[in-house]
Scaffold this active site. Structure first.
Site, short mmCIF file in Angstrom:
data_model
loop_
_atom_site.label_atom_id
_atom_site.label_comp_id
_atom_site.label_asym_id
_atom_site.label_seq_id
_atom_site.Cartn_x
_atom_site.Cartn_y
_atom_site.Cartn_z
CD GLU A 99 42.10 44.52 36.59
OE1 GLU A 99 41.86 44.14 37.71
OE2 GLU A 99 43.40 44.37 36.29
CG ASP B 58 41.50 39.73 37.47
OD1 ASP B 58 42.31 39.46 36.80
OD2 ASP B 58 41.61 40.80 38.15
#
Lengths: 697, 697
Positions: B393, B421
Site C-alpha cells: 500500500e 489503515d
C-alpha cells in the site's frame, strides 16, 4: 512608549495634496488654505533627519544630564522659531538600577545561565556606549529572591486564571512571562496578586523576533540579545509621579503633600530579559506541556513548570526624587488666547530612542519649524498653540501628567491635545482619537501629501486599512471609513483626556519594529529600516503641525458629537450583551434613553456647526463643555484619578482602552451594585452633555 | 498510509453498549443482536497487543522476506479462525534505494551539511536494526543533480503560484518543501511541472515536531532526526503497479500487456529529510523573506532563495518487478454468496509500522478472532465476508489495486468495502464514508463500548466532535450529527470506491502522532504514547468486525441515498458558486434538475427500505446498482482509471477528496467546454441512479 507594528513598502517622492473644497469648522476655508499651503512647504526631511541624529547621539534617560542636554536643544529650536519658551522642571520619584542579576539553576542545582547578557549584535555602532542603562523595569521593587519558575504565557488575566484552574500555585514562585498582548505593569500586577515572589519578562521571538522577519542587523526585528526595558508602574491606577497623584511635583511642593508611592507600584521584583537569557530557563522547565497558544518560537516545546528549575533574582533599585525637564513653547492666540491647542511629544528615552520617542521629537521640531516660518511672515493663530516636549514619559507619563495637574484649571478651556510618540517606525499611517475628532484627523490626513505615492496620507492610509496595528484597538465602529482607534493609555494623551477631559488625538506611522525599548532603537537601525530618507518624519511633521494650525484658527470647533453618540450607543449595546452573558442583572433603559437624548442633541449640534447662525463663541463653549460633561469629579471606582466616563486604560490591558470603564469593569467583576451605580453616573453625564448641546444653534 | 492527528485522554474500562431498539436494514434485529453481542465479547486487548508486537518485530517493507513472513503470520491467523485463506502474489514494479545522499554548500562553496543523518534518539530500542531502510521516496526518479535551493513552503499549487508571481524561476533548481497540507506526490508533481531538477521534502517542527508538543521519546511528536518516508507516485493519476493500470499484475501477465510506468511517476529526484538535515540549508538560504504563513518553527527567519546556496542530490533507485503478497480469507455466505463484504487493511510498512498500518492489522486480526468464534459455534453469514491483508500500500495502494483490478467483475456485486489503515494513534474515533453509509457507521459506533467511559464509541466521538482531523475533510454537511468525512485517497478504499464503485468506509482512532513513516513508528513508541493497554485496538476490532457481520446479515442494504442526494445537491450549489466566481459560464439547470429527481427517488427508496413491502432481493439489487450508476466507463478526463463521478482524490491535494471532480476540476482549469461535457456526464449518471431507485418498493 506607545508602539504600533506594521510592514511597509519603499518610499517615493511626495506630491502636493489638493486643496479641499470645504473643511469642517470653517465657513470660508480659502484664507486658511493659503496658510496651510505655506506651512506644508516648510517641514524638511533632511532637517528632521539631522535633528533626529542630534537628539539620539547619546542615551538620554529621564533625569540624566544627557536628558537635560536634549531639553536645552529643543528649547533652542523652539526659541529660534519664535515660541515663548521655558524649561519647566519637576522633582519626581524615579528609580535607576544599581544591580540587576538573574541566575538560573536546574532541579539538581547546576547552573543554567547567569545574566543579563549584554545587548550586542555584529556591527551596531551604538551598543558600546558606557551610558547605556542596564535593562531594568521602571517602578520595579528591589529585592533578592529565589524561587521555582512557572511560565505564564503573556501574563494576561486569562493566562493566570488558566494556571489557577490547573492548580499551579504561584506563591513564592518566579513567574516567567513574555512581552505582548497587554501592558507589562499588568503582568506584574496580577503576578503580585497571585502571590509571586518575582517576575521575569522576556521577548519571545514569535512576537517581535525572527519569527516575524529578519533580526537586526539583517532586518528590523529583535535580535537574541535585545531587551525591552519599560515601566511596570500601575498606570491604570494613576500615572505620573507616584508620590503626587492629582498634584504637580513642582520644586516648592511641600513634602507633607506627597503620599506613599505604593498606590501605583509593584512590591515585587521584576526584570526584563532577552530570549537569549530566557531560552535556557524555558528549555529546562518541565511539568505540564503548555496549551498550544502559549507555545512561542523558541526551538523546543514549552512547559508550565514548576519542576525544580530555580531562578535567583537580584534587583537593587535606587529610588530618588530626581529632576526632570519639560520644554514648553507658546504662541499666544490673537482672538481666544485662553483656548489652548496643545501639541506634545515626549523626549526622554530608555536608551537612544530613535523611534521611541525621538522620531516624534524630530517631527514636532519640523512642525515648529513650519509654524515658525508663518510667524516670521507675521501670521498669528486665533487660539494659543502650546508645543510641549515631555520628560519621563517612559517612567509613567510623568512630565505630561505633572504639567497637566499643574494647569488643570486652564486646560478646562483647552480645545485639543495632539500627541505624537512613536512617530515613525515605518510607512503606515494610523491614528487614535476621541470620536468627536476622528473625522478631523481624517480631514487633516487628506490635506498632506504621501511620500509613497502621488496621493495623500489619507489615500495611503485607506490603501492599508485592513492591516492591523498593535496598540490601536479595533473596537470602535469605523463608519465605513478608515479606522481611527480609541485612546487607551501608554502615552501622554492620558492625563489630557482621561484626567481633565481635553479632546485628544494620537498619530503615528508604523512598520516592522522589533527593537522597541532596546539599545538597538538607535539612529543606525532607524536609517536602515524605518525611514532612510526621513520622508516619514516630514510627513508626520506636516500632519501634526496641520492639526495644530487648523484647530487654532477654526471658526467652529470641529467636534463631531453625532459620531461620539453612535460610538457610545454601540458601547452600551455591547455592555448590555456582556451583562446578559455574565448574568449580571442590570437596567440599561435609563442609560440607553440618555444616550438617545445625547444623540439627538448631538445631531442638532452637528447641524448648527455646519450652518452656524448664532453666537459662534457660545456654540464653541457648548461644544467644549460637552466633552467636559463626560468627566466626573469622583473618578472611577478604585482609581479616582481617572475621571473620564467613556475612556480609560483597561485595568487588565493597560495599553488598550476600556470603554465606558465604570460600567464594563463592574460587569466583569460581577458586581451589580457597582454596575448600577456606574450606569447612573454615566446616565447623568450623558444627560448633562445632551443638555449642553441641546441649546446650541 | 493515511494519517489523522488528534490529541487524546487516558483510557478507562470498557462497558457494554446497549442493544438498539431498531437498526437500519433489519426488520427484526433481535437475532442479529445476540450474534453481535457474542462477537463483541471476543476481541481481546492483550491478544491484539501481542499480534502487534509480532507484526512489528522487524522492519517489513513490501516485497522483502520480512514482509512475506508477516503474510504467513496473518494467513495462519486467518486459517486458525476458519477462513478459506490464500496468499495471493503479484509481481509489480517498485523501487528500493541503493544510494541516497544530500550535500549542501554555501554560496562560496563551503560545506553546510552532508546527509542523511541516521534516525536516532536516546533510548529507542528499535532504531539500530540493520534492515531499517534508508529514508527515500517510493516512485522517486534516480539522478545526480546539483542546483540552487528555493523554499516553496508546503508545495501547494498556491505556493508555487506565489513563487511564479514573485518571478522566482524554478528551472534547474532544487525545491525544498515541507510536509503537510497535501500529498507529497503532488509537491513533486508541481515542482516537476515548474522545471525543478529535484525536490527535498522535510518535516518542519511546526507541523509535527516540538512546536506541537514534546518530541519522542519525551512525547509523541517527531524528533529532529525523524524522517517521513513515503511514495511520491502520482496516485491521483492512477494507483497500483505503474506498469499495469486497470489490469492485475498476476505472475502470468505477459510483458506485452505492461505499459511504460511514466504515467504515474515523477522523473525528477525527490528525497525526504529530517529537520536536523534541513535546518542548516534553510538557515543559510537568503533572498526574499517568506510570506508570514510560510514561516515554520526552526529558530531563524525563513527565506525563499535562491541565493547561491546549492544542494547536491544523489538518488540511485533500484527499480525491479518485485513479488508482493496479499492475504485473502473468505467466509462463504449462505444466502447471497456473490454479495461480498470486503474488509481490508494493509500490512506492509515503511519500517516497523506500529501505527501505520499494523495497529490496523492487529485490530483486523481480532475482528477475525471474533468472527472465528462465531464460526466455531456454527454461525455462517448470509453474504460472503472477505478479509484482506494488502501488501505494498505504501508504494501506491498496489496490493489492493491489483486485487480489485483482478476481481472487478465480481466486485460489481460487492455490497461494501470496510477499510482500516492507521487504526490507532490515540483515542479519538473518526470515520469517512460514502454518504449512503455515513448513518451506517454511526449506528455501528453506537453498538460498541468506549474504553474511555461507560458510554459508546459514538458517545466519545460526539464528545470530541469539534476536534479537527487532518485527513478527513470537513466539506460534507453533517446533518447535525457527528461528522463523517468524504473519501479522498491515501488508503486502500480508493480502488474499491473510485475504480469500481463499491460503497466504502474508512475508520480510525487518532491522537498526537509525530512519527509517521519514520523508524520511530514502532512498538516502543506505540505503547508509550498511543495505547499502552491496547484497548483502542480492541475497540477498532469491534467496530470493524461489527461493520462486517452487520452488513453481511442485513435484510435490506442500509444505504441512505437521501443523505447522498443532499450532499450531491450541496456539491452542485458550491460548484455553481465557484463557476460564477471564476467567471466560467455554465448551465447548471439540467444537473440540478437531475439531482432533484435523484433526491426524490432516493427518498422513495429510503421509505421502501424502512418498510420493505416487495421483493427484497430486487430492492437490494437496485440499491447496489444506484452506486454503480454513479460510475462511468470513460472515467475522468486525463485520468480514466478514476471512474466515480462524485469522488476522486484531488489532482492538487492527493489525500483530500475533490467532489464531483470532473465538473470542479474543469471549472478550476477555466475550461467551460470540458465543464459542460462533465456536467452532462454527471447529469446522465444522476438520472440513471434516479431511474434505478424510482422503481423500488
Amino acid at each position: 512608549m506607545s508602539l504600533s507594528l506594521l510592514p511597509f513598502p519603499l518610499p517615493a517622492q511626495a506630491a502636493a495634496a489638493p486643496t479641499p473644497a470645504s473643511v469642517f469648522g470653517y465657513s470660508d476655508f480659502s484664507k486658511q488654505a493659503k496658510i496651510e499651503s505655506k506651512f506644508l512647504a516648510v517641514p524638511d526631511a533632511k532637517a528632521a533627519g539631522e535633528d533626529l541624529k542630534t537628539l539620539t547621539a547619546e542615551p538620554h534617560l529621564a533625569g540624566t544630564p544627557e536628558d537635560q542636554k536634549t531639553a536645552e536643544f529643543v528649547a533652542k529650536k523652539f526659541r529660534a522659531a519664535g515660541l515663548d519658551t521655558e524649561i519647566v522642571p519637576y522633582k519626581v520619584l524615579m528609580n535607576q538600577p544599581k544591580v540587576v542579576k538573574v541566575e538560573a539553576f536546574t532541579a539538581d542545582g547546576k547552573p543554567l545561565m547567569v545574566g543579563p547578557q549584554r545587548e550586542e549584535v555584529p556591527g551596531d555602532p551604538f551598543e558600546n556606549n558606557a551610558r547605556v542603562v542596564m535593562p531594568f523595569n521602571g517602578s520595579s521593587g528591589s529585592g533578592d529572591v529565589k524561587g521555582d519558575v512557572v511560565y505564564a504565557n503573556y501574563g494576561r488575566l486569562e493566562d493566570f486564571d488558566h494556571l489557577a484552574e490547573q492548580h499551579v500555585d504561584l506563591h513564592g514562585k518566579i513567574v516567567m512571562v513574555r512581552y505582548g498582548q497587554n501592558f507589562r505593569g499588568v503582568k506584574v500586577y496580577i503576578a503580585e496578586q497571585r502571590g509571586a515572589a518575582g517576575v521575569l519578562i522576556y521577548s519571545d521571538p514569535q512576537d517581535d523576533g525572527f519569527f516575524k522577519g529578519d533580526a537586526y542587523p539583517e532586518g528590523p526585528w529583535r535580535p537574541d540579545s535585545g531587551v525591552q526595558r519599560g515601566s511596570v508602574q500601575y498606570l491604570f491606577k494613576y500615572p505620573g509621579d507616584p508620590e503626587t497623584p492629582g498634584v504637580a511635583s513642582t520644586a516648592d511642593l511641600p513634602d507633607a503633600q506627597r503620599v506613599n508611592p505604593e498606590g501605583n507600584q509593584p512590591h515585587i521584583v521584576s526584570i526584563p530579559i532577552s530570549y537569549h537569557d530566557a531560552a535556557p530557563i524555558l528549555k529546562a522547565l518541565k511539568g505540564p506541556s503548555v496549551p498550544q497558544s502559549w507555545q512561542g518560537a523558541l526551538p523546543f516545546r514549552y512547559h508550565v513548570g514548576p519542576s525544580g528549575v530555580k531562578v535567583h533574582l537580584v534587583s537593587q533599585q535606587d529610588y530618588q526624587r530626581r529632576t526632570i525637564w519639560d520644554v514648553i513653547g507658546k504662541i499666544k492666540g490673537t482672538e481666544q488666547p485662553d483656548e489652548w491647542v496643545v501639541v506634545g511629544n515626549h523626549r526622554d528615552a530608555w536608551v537612544y530612542g530613535a523611534v521611541d520617542p525621538n522620531s516624534g521629537t524630530a517631527a514636532m521640531l519640523e512642525s515648529v519649524h513650519g509654524v515658525g516660518a508663518l510667524l516670521k511672515e507675521g501670521w498669528r493663530p486665533k487660539r494659543t498653540i502650546v508645543f510641549a516636549s515631555w520628560d519621563a514619559e517612559e517612567e509613567g507619563l510623568i512630565g505630561s501628567t505633572e504639567w497637566v495637574e499643574q494647569h488643570a484649571q486652564q486646560l478646562e478651556h483647552a480645545v485639543a491635545y495632539f500627541n505624537v510618540d512613536v512617530a515613525v517606525s515605518g510607512p503606515n499611517f494610523s491614528a487614535a482619537a476621541v470620536p468627536s475628532l476622528k473625522q478631523f484627523v481624517r480631514q487633516v490626513a487628506q490635506a498632506v501629501p504621501s511620500p509613497t505615492s502621488g496621493e495623500t496620507v489619507y489615500d495611503s492610509w485607506r490603501a492599508h486599512r485592513n492591516d492591523t496595528s498593535e496598540h490601536r484597538p479595533a473596537n470602535a465602529p469605523n463608519d465605513g471609513d478608515v479606522r481611527v482607534g480609541d485612546l487607551g493609555s501608554g502615552s501622554d494623551f492620558t492625563p489630557f483626556l482621561q484626567h481633565v477631559g481635553v479632546p485628544s488625538t494620537d498619530i503615528g506611522s508604523g512598520g516592522a519594529y522589533g527593537v522597541y525599548h532596546s539599545v538597538f532603537d538607535n539612529y543606525a537601525w532607524y536609517t536602515m529600516n524605518a525611514d532612510p530618507q526621513f520622508v516619514y518624519l516630514q510627513e508626520m511633521a506636516r500632519v501634526l503641525g496641520l492639526e495644530a494650525i487648523r484647530m487654532a484658527n477654526t471658526d467652529v470647533l470641529p467636534y463631531d458629537y453625532a459620531a461620539y453618540a453612535r460610538e457610545i450607543a454601540s458601547y452600551l449595546d455591547a455592555a448590555k450583551k456582556k451583562a446578559a452573558d455574565s448574568k449580571v442583572s442590570l437596567d440599561f433603559a435609563p442609560a440607553l434613553a440618555a444616550a438617545d437624548r445625547f444623540a439627538k442633541s448631538a445631531q442638532k449640534a452637528r447641524d448648527a456647526e455646519d450652518h452656524p447662525s448664532g453666537d459662534v463663541a457660545k456654540l464653541n463653549d457648548a461644544l467644549r463643555q460637552a466633552e467636559a460633561d463626560l468627566v466626573t469629579e469622583a473618578g472611577l471606582p478604585n482609581r479616582p484619578w481617572y475621571k473620564h466616563t467613556i475612556y480609560a486604560p483597561g485595568e487588565y490591558t493597560g495599553y488598550a482602552a476600556v470603554v465606558i470603564p465604570g460600567v464594563n469593569e463592574a460587569i466583569e467583576a460581577k458586581d451589580p451594585n457597582r454596575a448600577t451605580q456606574q450606569l447612573g453616573v454615566l446616565t447623568k453625564c450623558l444627560d448633562k452633555a445632551a443638555q449642553t448641546l441641546s441649546g446650541v444653534r
